[in-house]
Design an enzyme around this catalytic site. Structure first.
Site, short mmCIF file in Angstrom:
data_model
loop_
_atom_site.label_atom_id
_atom_site.label_comp_id
_atom_site.label_asym_id
_atom_site.label_seq_id
_atom_site.Cartn_x
_atom_site.Cartn_y
_atom_site.Cartn_z
N HIS A 1 50.55 64.03 30.68
CA HIS A 1 50.14 64.11 29.27
C HIS A 1 48.69 63.69 29.08
O HIS A 1 48.06 64.02 28.09
CB HIS A 1 51.02 63.22 28.39
CG HIS A 1 52.46 63.55 28.45
ND1 HIS A 1 52.96 64.78 28.08
CD2 HIS A 1 53.53 62.81 28.84
CE1 HIS A 1 54.27 64.78 28.23
NE2 HIS A 1 54.64 63.61 28.70
N HIS B 1 42.90 55.83 28.08
CA HIS B 1 43.26 57.22 28.39
C HIS B 1 42.54 58.12 27.39
O HIS B 1 41.90 57.64 26.45
CB HIS B 1 44.79 57.40 28.31
CG HIS B 1 45.33 57.12 26.97
ND1 HIS B 1 45.82 55.89 26.59
CD2 HIS B 1 45.44 57.90 25.85
CE1 HIS B 1 46.21 55.94 25.34
NE2 HIS B 1 45.97 57.14 24.86
N HIS C 1 42.23 61.96 25.05
CA HIS C 1 42.83 63.11 24.37
C HIS C 1 41.72 64.12 24.09
O HIS C 1 40.60 63.74 23.72
CB HIS C 1 43.47 62.73 23.03
CG HIS C 1 44.54 61.71 23.13
ND1 HIS C 1 45.88 62.03 23.20
CD2 HIS C 1 44.49 60.36 23.16
CE1 HIS C 1 46.60 60.93 23.27
NE2 HIS C 1 45.78 59.88 23.24
N GLU D 1 42.26 63.03 18.55
CA GLU D 1 43.43 63.08 17.66
C GLU D 1 43.02 62.71 16.24
O GLU D 1 43.46 63.34 15.27
CB GLU D 1 44.50 62.12 18.18
CG GLU D 1 45.00 62.48 19.56
CD GLU D 1 46.27 61.78 19.91
OE1 GLU D 1 46.26 60.54 19.99
OE2 GLU D 1 47.30 62.49 20.08
N HIS E 1 41.16 56.21 24.08
CA HIS E 1 41.98 55.17 23.46
C HIS E 1 42.07 53.97 24.40
O HIS E 1 42.60 54.09 25.51
CB HIS E 1 43.41 55.70 23.17
CG HIS E 1 43.45 56.64 22.01
ND1 HIS E 1 44.48 57.54 21.82
CD2 HIS E 1 42.61 56.79 20.96
CE1 HIS E 1 44.25 58.22 20.70
NE2 HIS E 1 43.13 57.79 20.17
N THR F 1 50.71 57.62 19.32
CA THR F 1 50.57 59.05 18.99
C THR F 1 51.41 59.92 19.92
O THR F 1 51.30 61.15 19.87
CB THR F 1 49.09 59.49 19.08
OG1 THR F 1 48.66 59.39 20.45
CG2 THR F 1 48.19 58.65 18.19
C1 SG7 Z 1 49.49 58.16 26.68
O1 SG7 Z 1 49.50 57.70 25.32
C2 SG7 Z 1 49.74 57.05 27.68
C3 SG7 Z 1 50.82 56.07 27.23
C4 SG7 Z 1 50.59 55.62 25.79
C5 SG7 Z 1 50.56 56.84 24.91
O2 SG7 Z 1 50.44 59.18 26.89
O3 SG7 Z 1 48.52 56.36 27.89
O4 SG7 Z 1 50.79 54.91 28.04
C6 SG7 Z 1 51.93 54.53 28.69
C7 SG7 Z 1 51.84 53.26 29.42
O5 SG7 Z 1 52.92 55.22 28.66
O6 SG7 Z 1 51.64 54.76 25.37
C8 SG7 Z 1 52.67 52.63 25.05
C9 SG7 Z 1 51.47 53.42 25.38
O7 SG7 Z 1 50.40 52.88 25.62
C10 SG7 Z 1 50.36 56.48 23.44
O8 SG7 Z 1 49.17 55.73 23.28
S1 SG7 Z 1 48.24 56.04 22.07
O9 SG7 Z 1 48.98 55.88 20.85
O10 SG7 Z 1 47.11 55.16 22.23
N1 SG7 Z 1 47.77 57.55 22.16
ZN ZN Z 2 46.05 57.95 22.99
#
Ligand code: SG7
Ligand code: ZN
Length: 226
Positions: free
Chosen positions: A64, A89, A91, A95, A108, A175
């Protein structure tokens, strides 16, 4: 493993709550992210005090996004709370929207405080000069499912941030599924840059991975003075 979800199609953002009952908040929540910031109220927001250093990351492609996991020791102090940086990470496109407009990308920075609450700092990315802090990540973009640990690679996290740290502040959610609420969002007003080639390399690898903007439902967005 968590149920499979996508950004488009039958398991896309409009259907996340149907993919797994654990994702019900994606449809039922009233404090969902991302949002379009059309109107913000000037407020005396506490300054963001980043205590970021250098860190040896693990770079992971979870299908993702590309996520950079960090060891403990990088913190953000804001309003008497200390948040530990867990990971960042990307996007594409961003977003979050400002007055209806997205940028080509967003970083983010996901933090957690002692109470277990998440604080996410969003740094909008425009196409421009390559970002020195992020170049090592873009030199080691992992394939789906791949985890890369780069020996002797040290990321200068502080260099990731723009010089001016004015921000928008609001309550929101993850998100991505499970769209959990109680996330403190801080969106920096000043963007950073990546080169157009770096943005294109990410987009080619991951594709579009932005959830559409969600209703405000009466939420107020606060804006710092700077
Ligand atoms: C990404 O966004 C990952 C997720 C993250 C999610 O798919 O970085 O990280 C993990 C550890 O699964 O979820 C709990 C979390 O950090 C949503 O993050 S966001 O709302 O900042 N986009
Ligand atoms: Zn994010």
């Amino acid at each position: 493993p968590a149920s499979h979800w996508e950004y488009t199609g039958e398991k896309g953002a409009a259907h996340w709550s149907e993919v797994d009952p654990a994702f019900a908040t994606c449809a039922m929540g009233h404090l969902q992210s991302p949002i379009n910031i059309d109107h913000a109220v000037k407020a005396d927001l506490p300054p963001l005090n980043f205590h970021y250093g250098s860190a040896a990351p693990t770079i992971w492609n979870n299908g993702h996004t590309v996520q950079v996991n960090l060891p403990a020791g990088n913190t953000l102090d804001v309003g008497g709370q200390t948040y530990e940086l867990l990971q960042f990470h990307f996007h594409t496109p961003s977003e979050e929207r400002i007055k209806g407009k997205s940028t080509p990308m967003v970083v983010h920075l996901v933090h957690k405080n002692a109470a277990g609450e998440l604080g996410v700092v969003a740094v909008l990315i425009q196409a421009g000069a390559a970002n020195a802090a992020l170049t090592p990540v873009f030199q080691h973009l992992p394939r789906p499912g791949e985890k890369i640990t780069v020996d002797a690679l040290s990321l200068d996290l502080a260099a990731l941030l723009p010089k001016t740290l004015g921000y928008y502040d609001f309550a929101g959610s993850l998100t991505t599924p499970p769209c959990s609420e109680g996330v403190h969002w801080m969106v920096l007003k000043t963007p950073a840059t990546l080169s157009a080639a770096q943005i294109a390399a990410f987009r080619k690898l991951i594709g579009s991975n932005a959830r559409p903007v969600q209703p405000l439902n009466g939420r107020e967005v606060k804006e710092s003075g700077d």
